[in-house]
Design an enzyme around this catalytic site. Structure first.
Site, PDB file in Angstrom:
ATOM      1  CD  GLU A 193      12.080 -41.176  37.657  1.00 47.68           C
ATOM      2  OE1 GLU A 193      12.414 -41.569  38.787  1.00 47.68           O
ATOM      3  OE2 GLU A 193      12.894 -40.942  36.756  1.00 47.68           O
ATOM      4  CD  GLU A 270      14.120 -36.628  36.929  1.00 50.43           C
ATOM      5  OE1 GLU A 270      15.007 -37.505  37.036  1.00 50.43           O
ATOM      6  OE2 GLU A 270      13.222 -36.476  37.765  1.00 50.43           O
TER       7      GLU A 270
END
Ligand SMILES: *[C@@H]1O[C@H](CO)[C@@H](O)[C@H](O)[C@H]1NC(C)=O
Ligand SMILES: *[C@@H]1O[C@H](CO)[C@@H](O)[C@H](O)[C@H]1NC(C)=O
Ligand SMILES: *[C@@H]1O[C@H](CO)[C@@H](O)[C@H](O)[C@H]1NC(C)=O
Ligand SMILES: *[C@@H]1O[C@H](CO)[C@@H](O)[C@H](O)[C@H]1NC(C)=O
Ligand SMILES: *[C@@H]1O[C@H](CO)[C@@H](O)[C@H](O)[C@H]1NC(C)=O
Length: 653
Positions: A193, A270
């Site tokens: 991320e 995710e």
């Protein structure tokens, strides 16, 4: 089967090295085109779930992985924690060839991947070097903070050098497990991320090149599904994927990623089955129990993804535990630290039991895979109950101090080479001073103030307005500041303002301690990493004080499981949840293993005690460090079913 034999077999299974079938190297083993992944040439939808080996005792790995397969998953996603693998610069601690510690917590990621393969699962590696994951400093080793000029998560040369050494060592352990060589490893993630954090593309392309030089399977990035995170995180020639809400995320990926070299099948790397718990009297435990509409949403989302042959990973499939001092925190202009338990409604709970969510997700997945290929999940085993017993005061924390470091001004934990735990700053007043005490620039993180051995207050950055503690010192008075690292910040987003919390991991005291306006000079500093409880009661002449306001006390007791050596009991039956109902805040060690922190404020009210830690025969030792003793004996019990709950903080009523 005898207990001892079964236990040995479990351990052996966890650390056994199994030869992977030799096959000709083939870079075509796992590939993708614009819409589809291919495994050995056939379309492959990744039905994944996250489980990090370093958060689960190794003797339980096979059981948890078998249950993943039985839920219909075909792939396990795993973060790897750099700070456990390289606890000091150049020291590589992958546990190979060593016996695991009493708990079985192991860094042998290769062994975990081999077991996954034996259980019919593929794996996806998420090595960081930054992993977030609600772990201490996002997985960064604390020693990085001591290197002057180091800037984490950037193309800074010092950081790139340290990151490359780590990734090269990790690849040496794992390269033979790539699918191209007959192993289960399908893909490797670049950073984590990154787009929410920064825009240093030289950093992420540098990581891409390091990973390419050391792995031959495809690489991917994983970013929040909005324009600015995708723009910050995309890396040319690396497949760009999203996490979070798959509806908006997939649409954003296809809209904002325009470089053909980054496009491919859609994957939600995710998909969140709820969000983790923070310590806090007002923070209730996150769970799907009693929330059918939440579960229904998961099913709708899963149908949306799998119905279109897109890929997904459930975060977490099995959360596990932040044992010891391994949790991270988030800086929200106060410290929001994550609980010891990393189970917030996972389909497989902290002790490896299936639940309603597990079966609902399994039923959903079975609509998309041939049902006969998915094994039946095993029955849940009952857990152990340990009747309440009393721990007696053993020794005072301040009776166990070693040699101090002497300094004119306070020095941080990192500067002294300490990673986790507590640190004590001691000053003897030479003049009369009076006023509000300021422990450096701010409380990092929880500071208990004592004068002449009596608690004066707690300055805790868990609160957006930490308490003001005033002291009045006369010459000769002893001031002690006991500072607890509540977990270094593991996440910071570019949207959170100008203070970059990930770049400020320092614990203990940074800057001067002032009383009124006067800076105090002349300090003795004691590092208290508490890697193990004291080995003996020390050299005190009397038992430590336990009335309210006393300094921290170690309490101790032993208990016997009363199982005979011929008992057939499965060790998994020995899992329990240890509760310290009269405790305020502290840590619990069982047979030398640090189960983690407890804190009366909740929501966590008991600690997962894996059966792997317990000795069925002979004495089991429980040692508790209670930071704020208030009872003469500390009661402890093991519950088969855990309870969550919140109570007011006695220091912040
Ligand atoms: C797109 O990817 C190529 C590599 O295939 C790279 O050379 C180029 O710089 C990328 N374009 C942008 C705008 O990043
Ligand atoms: C999880 O718990 C935190 C703290 O109580 C809360 O802020 C958050 O909204 C919860 N998340 C979910 C998905 O339940
Ligand atoms: C998904 O894949 C299956 C098997 O290859 C195929 O039968 C089905 O039509 C695909 N569905 C979609 C929406 O592409
Ligand atoms: C912290 O405070 C700053 C300055 O007041 C503010 O801009 C920022 O939004 C706050 N951050 C959080 C996470 O509340
Ligand atoms: C223990 O205490 C005695 C008496 O005060 C002292 O002589 C001795 O040096 C101490 N030992 C240690 C290891 O501190």
């Amino acid at each position: 089967m005898r207990w001892g034999k079964y236990f040995a077999a479990l351990l052996a299974a966890a650390i056994a090295s199994v030869k992977v079938a030799a096959s000709a190297p083939s870079s075509a083993a796992f590939t993708y085109d614009r819409t589809t992944f291919y495994l050995h040439g056939s379309p492959y939808v990744i039905i994944g779930g996250q489980m990090d080996p370093q958060r689960v005792p190794a003797p339980y790995w096979r059981d948890r992985l078998a249950k993943a397969r039985a839920m219909g998953l075909n792939t396990i996603f795993s973060y790897v924690y750099w700070n456990l693998l390289e606890p000091s610069p150049g020291e590589w601690n992958n546990d190979k060839g060593k016996s695991a510690d009493i708990s079985g917590i192991s860094n042998d990621v290769a062994a975990f991947f081999r077991i996954a393969q034996e259980e019919g699962l593929n794996v996806i590696l998420r090595p960081g070097p930054y992993i977030c994951g609600e772990r201490e400093w996002g997985g960064f080793p604390a020693w990085l903070a001591k290197v002057s000029g180091m800037r984490v998560r950037s193309s800074n040369a010092l950081f790139m050098e340290a990151a490359e050494k780590y990734l090269v060592r990790l690849a040496a352990d794992l390269a033979d497990l790539q699918v191209t060589r007959g192993g289960p490893l399908l893909m490797v993630q670049v950073e984590n991320e990154y787009g929410s954090y920064g825009e240093d593309h030289a950093y992420t392309t540098g990581l891409r090149d390091i990973l390419r030089a050391n792995f031959e399977v495809p690489l991917y990035t994983n970013d929040g599904g909005v324009d600015w995170t995708l723009a910050g995180g995309e890396v040319p020639e690396v497949l760009a994927e999203i996490d979070g809400d798959p509806w908006s995320g997939f649409a954003a990926r296809d809209k904002y990623i325009t470089n053909e070299s980054e496009l491919g099948p859609l994957m939600d790397g995710e998909y969140y089955t709820l969000a983790p718990d923070f310590w806090g009297a007002d923070n209730v435990h996150n769970t799907t129990v009693g929330r059918p509409s939440q579960i229904a949403q998961f099913v709708t989302d899963l149908d949306h993804v799998l119905g279109a042959n897109n890929s997904i990973s459930l975060y977490m499939f099995h959360g596990g535990t932040n044992f010891g001092f391994s949790n991270g925190a988030i800086w929200k202009n106060f410290t929001a630290s994550f609980t010891t338990s990393y189970d917030y409604g996972s389909p497989l709970d902290e002790s490896g039991r299936t639940n309603e969510l597990y079966f609902t997700l399994r039923d959903t997945i079975l609509k998309y895979v041939p049902p006969e290929t998915v094994p039946e999940p095993p029955e849940n085993l009952p857990r152990l109950e340990i009747p309440a017993f009393e721990l007696a005061p053993w020794t005072g924390l301040f009776d166990t101090l070693g040699k101090p470091m002497v300094s004119k001004t306070p020095v941080t934990m990192e500067e002294l080479g300490q990673a986790y735990g507590l640190i004590l700053y001691e000053h003897t007043a030479r003049t009369t001073v009076k006023g509000v005490l300021q422990p450096g620039d701010r409380a990092r993180d929880r500071v208990i103030v004592y004068v002449n051995g009596v608690k004066k207050g707690v300055i805790d950055s868990t609160y957006s307005r930490p308490a003001q503690v005033s002291v009045s010192l006369l010459p000769g008075d002893n001031l002690q500041l006991l500072v607890e690292n509540l977990g270094r910040v593991d996440y910071w987003s570019r949207e959170s303002g100008t203070f970059v919390a990930l770049e400020d991991p320092y614990k203990g005291i940074l800057g001067d301690v002032t009383v009124g306006s006067r800076a105090l000079e002349g300090w003795k500093i004691y590092c208290l990493p508490l890697e193990a409880p004291p080995s003996s009661a020390g050299n005190q002449t009397r038992l430590p004080r336990t009335e309210a306001g006393s300094p921290p006390v170690f309490y101790r007791a032993t208990f016997d499981m009363d199982m005979d050596a011929e008992d057939d009991t499965d060790p998994a039956l020995l899992d329990t949840f240890l509760a310290v109902p009269d405790g305020v805040k502290g840590n619990v060690w069982v047979n030398g293993f640090n189960l983690g922190r407890y804190w009366i404020i909740g929501p966590q009210q008991s600690l997962y005690l894996p059966g792997t830690v317990l000795k069925p025969v002979g004495a089991n030792e429980v040692v508790i460090l209670e930071l704020e003793p208030r009872v003469d004996t500390l009661s402890v019990f093991g519950a088969a079913e855990r309870e969550w709950g919140n109570y007011p903080d006695p220091d912040y009523p």
